[in-house]
Structures are given as structure tokens and as C-alpha cells.
Scaffold this motif. Structure first.
Motif, mmCIF file in Angstrom:
data_model
loop_
_atom_site.group_PDB
_atom_site.id
_atom_site.type_symbol
_atom_site.label_atom_id
_atom_site.label_comp_id
_atom_site.label_asym_id
_atom_site.label_seq_id
_atom_site.Cartn_x
_atom_site.Cartn_y
_atom_site.Cartn_z
ATOM 1 N N PRO A 91 21.885 69.464 64.783
ATOM 2 C CA PRO A 91 21.666 68.010 64.750
ATOM 3 C C PRO A 91 21.434 67.407 66.142
ATOM 4 N N ALA A 92 22.187 67.856 67.149
ATOM 5 C CA ALA A 92 22.033 67.257 68.485
ATOM 6 C C ALA A 92 20.645 67.537 69.047
ATOM 7 N N GLY A 93 20.209 68.795 68.976
ATOM 8 C CA GLY A 93 18.915 69.167 69.557
ATOM 9 C C GLY A 93 17.749 68.597 68.773
ATOM 10 N N LEU A 132 14.018 74.953 71.148
ATOM 11 C CA LEU A 132 14.275 76.381 70.919
ATOM 12 C C LEU A 132 15.562 76.601 70.140
ATOM 13 N N ASP A 133 15.548 77.571 69.257
ATOM 14 C CA ASP A 133 16.815 78.009 68.643
ATOM 15 C C ASP A 133 16.730 79.504 68.394
ATOM 16 N N MET A 134 17.843 80.182 68.627
ATOM 17 C CA MET A 134 17.840 81.636 68.433
ATOM 18 C C MET A 134 17.809 82.007 66.943
ATOM 19 N N PRO A 136 16.311 77.957 57.024
ATOM 20 C CA PRO A 136 17.702 77.507 56.976
ATOM 21 C C PRO A 136 18.651 78.575 57.530
ATOM 22 N N ARG A 137 19.693 78.073 58.223
ATOM 23 C CA ARG A 137 20.732 78.983 58.710
ATOM 24 C C ARG A 137 22.092 78.377 58.366
ATOM 25 N N LYS A 138 23.075 79.257 58.285
ATOM 26 C CA LYS A 138 24.416 78.769 57.950
ATOM 27 C C LYS A 138 25.115 78.248 59.187
ATOM 28 N N CYS A 183 31.160 74.483 58.629
ATOM 29 C CA CYS A 183 31.302 73.027 58.695
ATOM 30 C C CYS A 183 31.982 72.510 57.431
ATOM 31 N N GLY A 184 32.622 71.334 57.552
ATOM 32 C CA GLY A 184 33.179 70.666 56.382
ATOM 33 C C GLY A 184 32.089 69.942 55.594
ATOM 34 N N GLU A 185 30.917 69.774 56.214
ATOM 35 C CA GLU A 185 29.702 69.269 55.556
ATOM 36 C C GLU A 185 29.828 67.807 55.112
ATOM 37 N N PHE A 186 30.701 67.074 55.795
ATOM 38 C CA PHE A 186 30.849 65.644 55.536
ATOM 39 C C PHE A 186 30.244 64.861 56.705
ATOM 40 N N LEU A 187 29.303 63.987 56.383
ATOM 41 C CA LEU A 187 28.697 63.132 57.412
ATOM 42 C C LEU A 187 29.315 61.749 57.310
ATOM 43 N N ARG A 189 25.000 70.433 52.232
ATOM 44 C CA ARG A 189 25.075 71.749 52.890
ATOM 45 C C ARG A 189 24.360 71.701 54.241
ATOM 46 N N ARG A 190 24.937 72.356 55.230
ATOM 47 C CA ARG A 190 24.303 72.395 56.548
ATOM 48 C C ARG A 190 22.966 73.123 56.493
ATOM 49 N N GLU A 191 22.835 74.086 55.587
ATOM 50 C CA GLU A 191 21.540 74.769 55.458
ATOM 51 C C GLU A 191 20.446 73.742 55.194
ATOM 52 N N ARG A 224 15.815 83.080 72.008
ATOM 53 C CA ARG A 224 17.178 83.031 72.547
ATOM 54 C C ARG A 224 17.169 82.503 73.986
ATOM 55 N N VAL A 225 18.069 81.578 74.261
ATOM 56 C CA VAL A 225 18.205 81.061 75.633
ATOM 57 C C VAL A 225 19.253 81.895 76.370
ATOM 58 N N HIS A 226 18.927 82.325 77.600
ATOM 59 C CA HIS A 226 19.899 83.109 78.373
ATOM 60 C C HIS A 226 20.619 82.256 79.415
ATOM 61 N N GLY A 240 25.999 66.858 72.074
ATOM 62 C CA GLY A 240 26.624 67.471 70.892
ATOM 63 C C GLY A 240 27.778 68.389 71.285
ATOM 64 N N ASP A 241 27.991 69.434 70.490
ATOM 65 C CA ASP A 241 29.124 70.326 70.738
ATOM 66 C C ASP A 241 29.033 71.041 72.080
ATOM 67 N N ALA A 242 27.858 71.102 72.689
ATOM 68 C CA ALA A 242 27.729 71.735 74.007
ATOM 69 C C ALA A 242 28.615 71.007 75.022
ATOM 70 N N GLY A 287 32.140 65.371 64.207
ATOM 71 C CA GLY A 287 31.288 66.160 65.119
ATOM 72 C C GLY A 287 29.811 65.835 64.988
ATOM 73 N N MET A 288 29.358 65.661 63.753
ATOM 74 C CA MET A 288 27.924 65.389 63.587
ATOM 75 C C MET A 288 27.562 63.976 64.040
ATOM 76 N N PHE A 289 28.527 63.060 63.907
ATOM 77 C CA PHE A 289 28.284 61.719 64.468
ATOM 78 C C PHE A 289 28.139 61.824 65.991
HETATM 79 C C1 LIG Z 1 35.150 74.442 60.615
HETATM 80 C C2 LIG Z 1 34.364 73.233 61.043
HETATM 81 C C3 LIG Z 1 34.288 72.119 60.215
HETATM 82 C C4 LIG Z 1 33.564 70.996 60.608
HETATM 83 N N1 LIG Z 1 33.466 69.936 59.764
HETATM 84 C C5 LIG Z 1 32.754 68.855 60.114
HETATM 85 C C6 LIG Z 1 32.558 67.775 59.221
HETATM 86 O O1 LIG Z 1 32.976 67.793 58.059
HETATM 87 N N2 LIG Z 1 31.855 66.697 59.661
HETATM 88 C C7 LIG Z 1 31.328 66.628 60.924
HETATM 89 O O2 LIG Z 1 30.705 65.620 61.279
HETATM 90 N N3 LIG Z 1 31.463 67.660 61.798
HETATM 91 C C8 LIG Z 1 32.142 68.765 61.407
HETATM 92 N N4 LIG Z 1 32.238 69.831 62.267
HETATM 93 C C9 LIG Z 1 31.602 69.731 63.570
HETATM 94 C C10 LIG Z 1 30.085 69.928 63.478
HETATM 95 O O3 LIG Z 1 29.798 71.112 62.781
HETATM 96 C C11 LIG Z 1 29.496 69.986 64.874
HETATM 97 O O4 LIG Z 1 30.046 68.954 65.647
HETATM 98 C C12 LIG Z 1 27.961 69.852 64.859
HETATM 99 O O5 LIG Z 1 27.382 70.943 64.204
HETATM 100 C C13 LIG Z 1 27.434 69.748 66.286
HETATM 101 O O6 LIG Z 1 26.036 69.829 66.293
HETATM 102 P P1 LIG Z 1 25.271 70.499 67.530
HETATM 103 O O7 LIG Z 1 23.817 70.317 67.246
HETATM 104 O O8 LIG Z 1 25.825 70.022 68.797
HETATM 105 O O9 LIG Z 1 25.649 72.053 67.472
HETATM 106 P P2 LIG Z 1 25.296 73.148 66.381
HETATM 107 O O10 LIG Z 1 25.175 72.536 65.052
HETATM 108 O O11 LIG Z 1 26.283 74.239 66.584
HETATM 109 O O12 LIG Z 1 23.851 73.663 66.812
HETATM 110 C C14 LIG Z 1 23.672 74.449 67.968
HETATM 111 C C15 LIG Z 1 22.411 75.280 67.794
HETATM 112 O O13 LIG Z 1 22.185 75.987 69.004
HETATM 113 C C16 LIG Z 1 21.735 77.277 68.705
HETATM 114 N N5 LIG Z 1 22.056 78.163 69.824
HETATM 115 C C17 LIG Z 1 23.269 78.513 70.277
HETATM 116 N N6 LIG Z 1 23.171 79.357 71.320
HETATM 117 C C18 LIG Z 1 21.850 79.532 71.527
HETATM 118 C C19 LIG Z 1 21.099 80.320 72.459
HETATM 119 N N7 LIG Z 1 21.695 81.068 73.391
HETATM 120 N N8 LIG Z 1 19.752 80.283 72.379
HETATM 121 C C20 LIG Z 1 19.117 79.524 71.441
HETATM 122 N N9 LIG Z 1 19.776 78.788 70.534
HETATM 123 C C21 LIG Z 1 21.123 78.784 70.585
HETATM 124 C C22 LIG Z 1 22.482 77.653 67.437
HETATM 125 O O14 LIG Z 1 21.787 78.661 66.699
HETATM 126 C C23 LIG Z 1 22.537 76.317 66.683
HETATM 127 O O15 LIG Z 1 21.486 76.177 65.763
HETATM 128 C C24 LIG Z 1 32.928 70.977 61.867
HETATM 129 C C25 LIG Z 1 32.981 72.102 62.704
HETATM 130 C C26 LIG Z 1 33.681 73.227 62.300
HETATM 131 C C27 LIG Z 1 33.719 74.434 63.179
#
Ligand SMILES: Cc1cc2nc3c(=O)[nH]c(=O)nc-3n(C[C@H](O)[C@H](O)[C@H](O)COP(=O)(O)OP(=O)(O)OC[C@H]3O[C@@H](n4cnc5c(N)ncnc54)[C@H](O)[C@@H]3O)c2cc1C
Length: 432
Positions: A16-18, A35-37, A41-43, A46-50, A113-115, A138-140, A299-301, A312-314
Motif C-alpha cells: 500500500p505505501a509504495g 519495484l517489488d520482489m 497477487p501475493r500473500k 495481516c488482520g485485513e481490516f482497513l 484479503r490483502r491478495e 529485488r532491491v539490494h 509505511g512499515d519501512a 498499519g495500512m492507514f
Molecule cells: C499480523 C499482522 C496483522 C496486521 N493487521 C493489520 C490490520 O488489520 N489493519 C492494518 O491497517 N494493518 C495491519 N497490519 C499492518 C499492515 O499489514 C502494514 O502496516 C502494511 O502492510 C504496511 O504497508 P507497506 O506498504 O508499508 O508494507 P508491505 O505491505 O509489507 O509492503 C512492502 C512490499 O515491499 C516488498 N519488498 C520487501 N523487500 C523488498 C526487496 N528487497 N526488494 C523488492 N521488494 C521488496 C514486499 O514484497 C512487499 O510487497 C498487520 C500486520 C501484521 C504483521
């Protein structure tokens, strides 16, 4: 002479962040490499609640309709349980704060579903002119010029060939164990309690529009949500030690904790697992910095908090909005990079700081025996107070709203009262 770059902005990670950062910047006219590695759809665990505050951002990017058409469930509120008490809250207007999207009286969050969620954003990015999607890449690490400024990414293409891509600006949206942040030595080791999540998806749960959170004695908790395709996702979050119990299977650990959550157990009584239970963790990661010359994290980074409040998704989507605004201002020459990044950091601190603080406080408090029951019992007696807590964790009431007399008038008055869920008619609800 001006250097030439492969892209204006290069984004590592298409979650979602990227994907949201890419869509926003491409719509502003910039050439974006995303870019994404993984391929979609990928898994994604997540709790899958927005939360409700995500809904207007999805609508703004033209993604909401597709998600609803794919069966995303509208989530109107939450049932909160502690070991000996329960409360119900709804996503409703609190004083001046309205949940972004409304249906009748209720605002709503989404269960999906996140997928589906992540794939639809990536497909939108593929259709968007200005974005080059590189999936399976893949990013190094982040590459730097002689001055130390980040100037691109070292990557491998799907054939495993190493390449260097350059950009005027790099965004690290590569999740909680960010390779980009790691390569800049910005990650910090988390020294507190390590938490893990077990993820289970069920079929055959009676239809509901409410998410379900159950805190157990000791601080373990379940967070569950109805999502598309008739699925009910239930996450169990435990300390590392719970997983270290010899040969105990994930199923046995889940079942043992479920025995201590009678309301959820009743809900799942006739349910079947859709797929084997999986585990992920440790959940907590930290970074020392979130931006520097030529680069910013989103995002989570930026670091990841325990998902207790489901925000987290917010943070990812709103972070993308804040970052895209500032990167656009910098690239178009409206602001210096330094000032744009300072504004990004300030906005993050202002908007997310109190929310992180609240989430941490809740986490810490609920681990203490009896505290969860005291809090939930109070919320059960004051449904509007429970609505306020949901407004805060649903991200549409800012923590600063707690200082607003209008908020407290709405919480303590009766004019704004909404019909409270009838506990007696809910077979999944156990009254204590
Ligand atoms: C158990 C659990 C339950 C959760 N429940 C909720 C919830 O109910 N509601 C909510 O809002 N949030 C929830 N979260 C948090 C939420 O999943 C994250 O905050 C959200 O996915 C962050 O999005 P993001 O885009 O920053 O990271 P991500 O969704 O993790 O995306 C990062 C992307 O980067 C890619 N990537 C990673 N490394 C590399 C690399 N080296 N090269 C290329 N690509 C790469 C990955 O493949 C991935 O697609 C939960 C998290 C967990 C672990």
C-alpha cells in the motif's frame, strides 16, 4: 551539465505505501519506477481490516469501487472483549469528526484479503501512464553518489541480473525489514518484548459487520474481522515464549488461547479453516531516521508497531499521501529538498506520533492484570465513549480531538446517541 536519470522517482516495494506513493506521483506528472520482489497477487500477513480513514484515500485513487465490487466487507464497528467484560462501539460521527465514508448513520472500515487489496493497487499502477512496474525485481541496497546522496538502487531483475537504476529521488516502501533503510544503517534493533502473530482464516462464521478484538490475561490478544468471500480472518498475537513451547503446533496454541476467549470460540464453533494457520514475526522493528538526501522511507519501512489497533495500512496510505505531496513540491522546484523532507517528517510526527503513543500505551496497559477489564467495562457502560475510542483507532478522530469540548459534549450528551448493538440477540456475544 545536469545528470540524466532513469526515473524521477524510484520506489522500492509495491505494498500500500509504495503503490499509493507511485499513483499519486505519476498523477502529478512524474516518471516513476515501482519495484517489488514479489509478483501480485501475493500473500501478506495481516488482520485485513482497513480503518475508516483509509476509505476516502482509496476513493481518491479510484480504488474503492473495485474493492467493493470484489466483495470487500463494510465494517461498521467493533466488539471489544477483556477476560471478564465486553463493549461495543461503532464508527460514527463524534463532535466535528466524521468517518470519511458513510452508509446511513454509520461510517465504515473495510475487510478485504490483502491478495485483493494489494493486487488492485498494483494493477492500477500498471495502467497508470508514467509508472513502470517491475515485479519480480529485488532491491539490494541504495546507491549513493560521491557526496553521500542517495542516487538510485542496486537491483536484480527476474533473471537474476544485477543492475543499477538511478533516480532524482528514491522512496523506500519495502516493509518492516527494509533493505534500503538497512543499507543506509538506519535500522535499530528492538530490545523490548518480541511478539509474533498467528494468522488463521475461517469459513462458516455467521455473517457480521463487526470486527472483534479479545484481550487475554497477560496481554496476548485476538483481532478478527469479516472480509470478502465469506472469510473471517482471526489473528492471535503472542509473546515469543509462547511459540517456543517445544513441538506444540500452531493449531494447538491457537486452540489453547481460544479456550480463553469464549465469545470468539462461540463464533468459530462451526467454522472451518480455509488454509493452515501460519505465523509471522517478530512484529516490532525500528528505524533511527526516515529521510535523508535523495531518499525517504514510508509505511512499515519507517518502523512497525504491534498491529493491536489495526492502523498499519492507514499509516502506509496517509504516509504515501504526505510524502508524495512533498516529493512533488521538491521535484517541481517549489521547495528545496531539505525543506520538503523536513515538512514530511514534521507532518509524520504531528499526525502519527500521538497515534503511535496511544497504541503503545494501550499495549503496555493491557498487559497488566485487570487493566483491560477495567477499561473495557467502562467502555461497556458508556457506549459513546467506546465510539470515541473507535474513532481514535479508526483514525478519523485525532488524539488532539480529546481536548475538544465538542467531542466531549457529543460523548456525554444524549442527542447524538446511536442505537447500541443488542447484546441479547447476538449469539456470538457472551454477557458477563
Ligand atoms: C499480523 C499482522 C496483522 C496486521 N493487521 C493489520 C490490520 O488489520 N489493519 C492494518 O491497517 N494493518 C495491519 N497490519 C499492518 C499492515 O499489514 C502494514 O502496516 C502494511 O502492510 C504496511 O504497508 P507497506 O506498504 O508499508 O508494507 P508491505 O505491505 O509489507 O509492503 C512492502 C512490499 O515491499 C516488498 N519488498 C520487501 N523487500 C523488498 C526487496 N528487497 N526488494 C523488492 N521488494 C521488496 C514486499 O514484497 C512487499 O510487497 C498487520 C500486520 C501484521 C504483521
Amino acid at each position: 551539465m545536469r545528470a540524466t536519470f532513469d526515473y524521477d522517482v524510484l520506489i522500492a516495494g509495491a505494498g500500500p505505501a509504495g503503490a499509493h506513493t507511485a499513483l499519486r506521483l505519476a498523477r502529478a506528472g512524474w516518471r516513476v519506477g515501482l519495484l517489488d520482489m514479489r509478483r501480485f497477487p501475493r500473500k501478506k500477513a495481516c488482520g485485513e481490516f482497513l480503518s475508516p480513514a483509509c476509505v476516502p484515500m482509496l476513493e481518491d485513487l479510484g480504488l474503492l469501487e473495485g474493492l467493493l465490487a470484489s466483495g470487500a466487507r463494510r465494517v461498521s464497528g467493533m466488539q471489544l472483549y477483556a477476560p471478564r467484560s465486553c463493549a461495543h462501539g461503532h464508527f460514527v460521527t463524534i463532535g466535528p469528526y466524521r468517518p470519511g465514508a458513510h452508509e446511513g448513520q454509520h461510517g465504515f472500515g473495510l475487510g478485504i484479503r490483502r491478495e485483493v487489496l494489494d493486487e488492485q493497487a498494483v494493477r492500477a499502477a500498471e495502467r497508470q501512464s508514467g509508472i513502470t512496474c517491475m515485479l519480480g525485481w529485488r532491491v539490494h541496497y541504495a546507491t549513493q553518489d560521491e557526496s553521500g546522496r542517495v542516487s538510485g538502487l542496486s537491483v536484480s531483475n527476474p533473471d537474476g541480473k544485477r543492475l543499477q537504476l538511478t533516480a532524482r529521488f528514491v522512496v523506500a516502501a519495502d516493509g518492516p525489514r527494509s533493505r534500503v533503510a538497512g543499507s543506509l544503517a538506519w535500522t535499530n534493533k528492538w530490545r523490548g518484548q518480541e511478539r509474533f502473530a498467528l494468522i488463521a482464516r475461517f469459513h462458516g462464521v455467521e455473517s457480521t459487520t463487526e470486527a472483534h478484538v479479545q484481550v487475554l490475561d497477560g496481554g496476548d490478544y485476538f483481532a478478527a474481522c469479516p472480509i470478502d468471500s465469506g472469510i473471517f480472518t482471526a489473528n492471535l498475537v503472542v509473546d515469543r515464549e509462547a511459540l517456543a513451547g517445544g513441538n506444540r503446533s500452531l493449531d494447538a496454541l491457537f486452540a489453547e488461547r481460544l479456550d480463553r476467549a469464549p465469545a470468539l470460540q462461540a463464533k468459530l464453533a462451526y467454522a472451518e479453516l480455509v488454509e493452515p494457520i501460519s505465523a509471522c514475526g517478530p512484529l516490532r522493528t525500528m528505524t533511527r531516521r526516515t529521510s535523508g538526501p535523495g531518499v525517504a522511507l514510508v509505511g512499515d519501512a519507517c518502523g512497525f508497531v504491534d498491529p493491536f489497533t489495526g492502523e498499519g495500512m492507514f499509516f502506509a496510505m496517509r504516509g504515501a499521501q504526505l510524502l508524495a505531496e512533498e516529493v512533488h513540491a521538491f521535484l517541481s522546484g517549489k521547495r528545496s529538498e531539505r525543506s520538503a523532507l523536513r515538512r514530511y517528517e514534521q507532518a509524520r510526527r504531528r499526525e502519527f506520533g500521538p497515534r503511535y503513543g496511544l497504541a503503545k500505551l494501550l499495549q503496555r496497559g493491557l498487559r497488566r492484570r485487570g487493566v483491560a477489564d477495567r477499561v473495557v467495562r467502562t467502555l461497556g457502560r458508556w457506549p459513546r465513549l467506546c465510539d470515541l475510542v473507535l474513532g481514535l483507532t479508526g483514525d478519523y478522530v485525532p488524539p488532539s480531538g480529546l481536548l475538544s469540548p465538542l467531542v466531549w459534549r457529543s460523548v456525554l450528551g444524549t442527542a447524538n446517541r446511536v442505537p447500541v448493538h443488542d447484546a441479547a440477540s447476538d449469539p456470538g456475544l457472551v454477557r458477563y
